[in-house]
Design a protein around this motif. Structure first.
Motif: not given
Ligand code: 5AD
Ligand code: SF4
Length: 432
Positions: A3, A42-43, A73, A75, A98, A110, A113-116
């Motif tokens: 990524k 991507d980020l 896509s 974040k 995000d 970490t 990063v994947n929690k909205r």
């Protein structure tokens, strides 16, 4: 394919290191490639500063730019000091964001990063013994935190509210981290803290006793490490023992930042700085007496509430007496969570602007005199960066920026260089 991460870092050296920490943590979970191109990312992370109002206003316009150009896509994360003090409000004002991660919480990257719409901004969180993964933008010089947070209560400053209470990182962890950096090529370390010479103030988990001078002594024993720098010290904690160590330890670079803020004793009191104009000048004189080759830099705020013409003249007077090599000067900016923002004697912006112009103009003259006198001088320069057009840059022990013609062979080396051309910001040299 890994990524891609686009990361923009604003503010101080502490933030630069926090960005490295976040990259290291992310990479431990999955590899990220750094990109300079927003459209590929991507980020997207913006690591913010809140010390003055302007960068905060810029944040929201910047998020607008991200939204316009980013992949659908991708974040967006807002981290750092503005994240700490605005928290959820950032997501309310900019729902495309995000996650929000405070300056005291970088190790949690970490997790968020994947929690909205995750928000982690606790300033009670203790990162002082946290072992971060390895990531360094420049392998020749390492930045290493020695403390986190700030226990002072300067009335203009938002940092205690964004970075929390001051905690010292155990000295053995610091020494270990520096040793690791030396193995991978660093001859120089920059010790980081909001208030480095208050080191030892509070340790997270151990009963360790070690002050800043003792820490410098421990670090200077590390084999292969040749240069030690630190930022920022506080004038109040510059006792004679510290200045003697600074002057006599050959590994400590002879460059020191002594933040003045104001030359007026009564304003310094309003700022809760803990020293007077005379104390400040006395500390600079002590540095100059014990270490005449040292360069001194400073921070000055003009237009602090209640600043009279006479107060400002005191600041000009300190500039004349100390002749700082570098000056970082700012117009006072009222900040939330600070005492001074509530003072009822705020200064007219035009008056503050005129004072800032005068201060900077006089400093420019002083700087020109200092730099002109450098012609033909010889310095030991540590080269750490390749530049365009066959040039390499590095810094002298006393912090001057040098450019020479050369190749990557010079990188990581300390070489005698003679000044052939001077300018305000940098010196051109040849190897001797
Ligand atoms: N307004 C203007 N400058 C400020 N600084 C800190 N807070 C403010 C403020 N509210 C300056 C100080 C500090 C530097 C990092 O930023 O000079 O040393
Ligand atoms: Fe900005 Fe201060 Fe935070 Fe550094 S600690 S990022 S200068 S507000």
């Amino acid at each position: 394919m890994s990524k891609k991460l686009f990361i923009e870092t604003l503010g101080c050296a502490m933030n630069v290191r926090d960005s490295e920490h976040m990259i290291a943590e992310l990479n431990q979970k999955e590899p990220y490639e750094i990109t300079e191109n927003l459209k590929d990312a991507d980020l997207i992370i913006i690591n913010t500063c809140s010390v003055r109002e302007k960068p905060v206003a810029k944040l929201f316009s910047e998020i607008g730019v991200f939204n316009k150009h980013k992949k659908p896509s991708a974040k967006i994360g807002v981290t750092g000091c503005t994240a700490s003090h605005l928290g959820e409000e950032i997501i309310r004002r900019a729902p495309s964001v995000d996650f929000v991660l405070g300056a005291r919480n970088v190790s949690k990257i970490t997790e968020v990063v994947n929690k909205r719409h995750a928000v982690e901004v606790s300033t009670d969180f203790d990162e002082s013994t946290y072992a971060f993964g390895e990531y360094r933008t420049n392998t020749f010089k390492a930045m290493v935190n020695i403390s986190i947070g700030c226990d002072k209560s300067c009335t203009f400053c938002i940092v205690p509210a964004t970075r929390g209470d001051e905690i010292s990182i155990p000295s053995e962890l610091i020494v270990q981290e520096i040793k690791k950096a030396v193995v991978t090529g660093a001859k120089e370390v920059m010790l980081l803290g909001q208030n480095v010479n208050n080191y030892g103030r509070r340790f997270g988990s151990t009963e360790e006793q070690c002050d800043f001078t003792q820490l410098l002594q421990k670090i200077s024993k590390i084999e292969g490490l040749e240069r030690i720098r630190f930022t920022s010290p506080h004038p109040l904690h510059m006792d004679d023992t510290f200045i003697q160590e600074f002057a006599s330890n050959p590994k400590i670079c002879k460059q020191i930042h002594v933040p003045l803020q104001s030359g007026s004793t009564s304003l310094l009191k309003e700022m809760k700085r803990g020293y007077t104009k005379e104390n400040f000048i006395n500390r600079c004189e002590k540095i100059r007496t014990l270490c005449p080759e040292a360069t001194i830099s400073t921070d000055i705020i003009v237009g602090f509430p209640g600043e009279s013409d006479a107060d400002f003249e005191d600041t000009m007077d300190v500039l004349e007496q100390v002749r700082f090599e570098q000056l970082f000067s700012f117009k006072y900016s009222p900040r939330p969570h600070t005492e001074a923002a509530e003072f009822d004697n705020q200064i007219d912006s035009a008056v503050a602007g005129a004072r800032l112009t005068r201060l900077q103009a006089r400093h420019t003259e002083i700087l020109d005199e200092i730099m002109d006198a450098q012609l033909d001088a010889v310095h030991k320069v540590y080269f750490d960066e390749l530049k365009p057009n066959g040039r390499v840059s590095g810094r002298s022990d006393d912090g001057k920026l040098f450019f020479v013609q050369g190749s990557e062979e010079l990188l990581g080396k300390i070489v005698d260089v003679k000044v052939i051309k001077t300018s305000r910001g940098a010196l051109d040299g040849v190897l001797v």
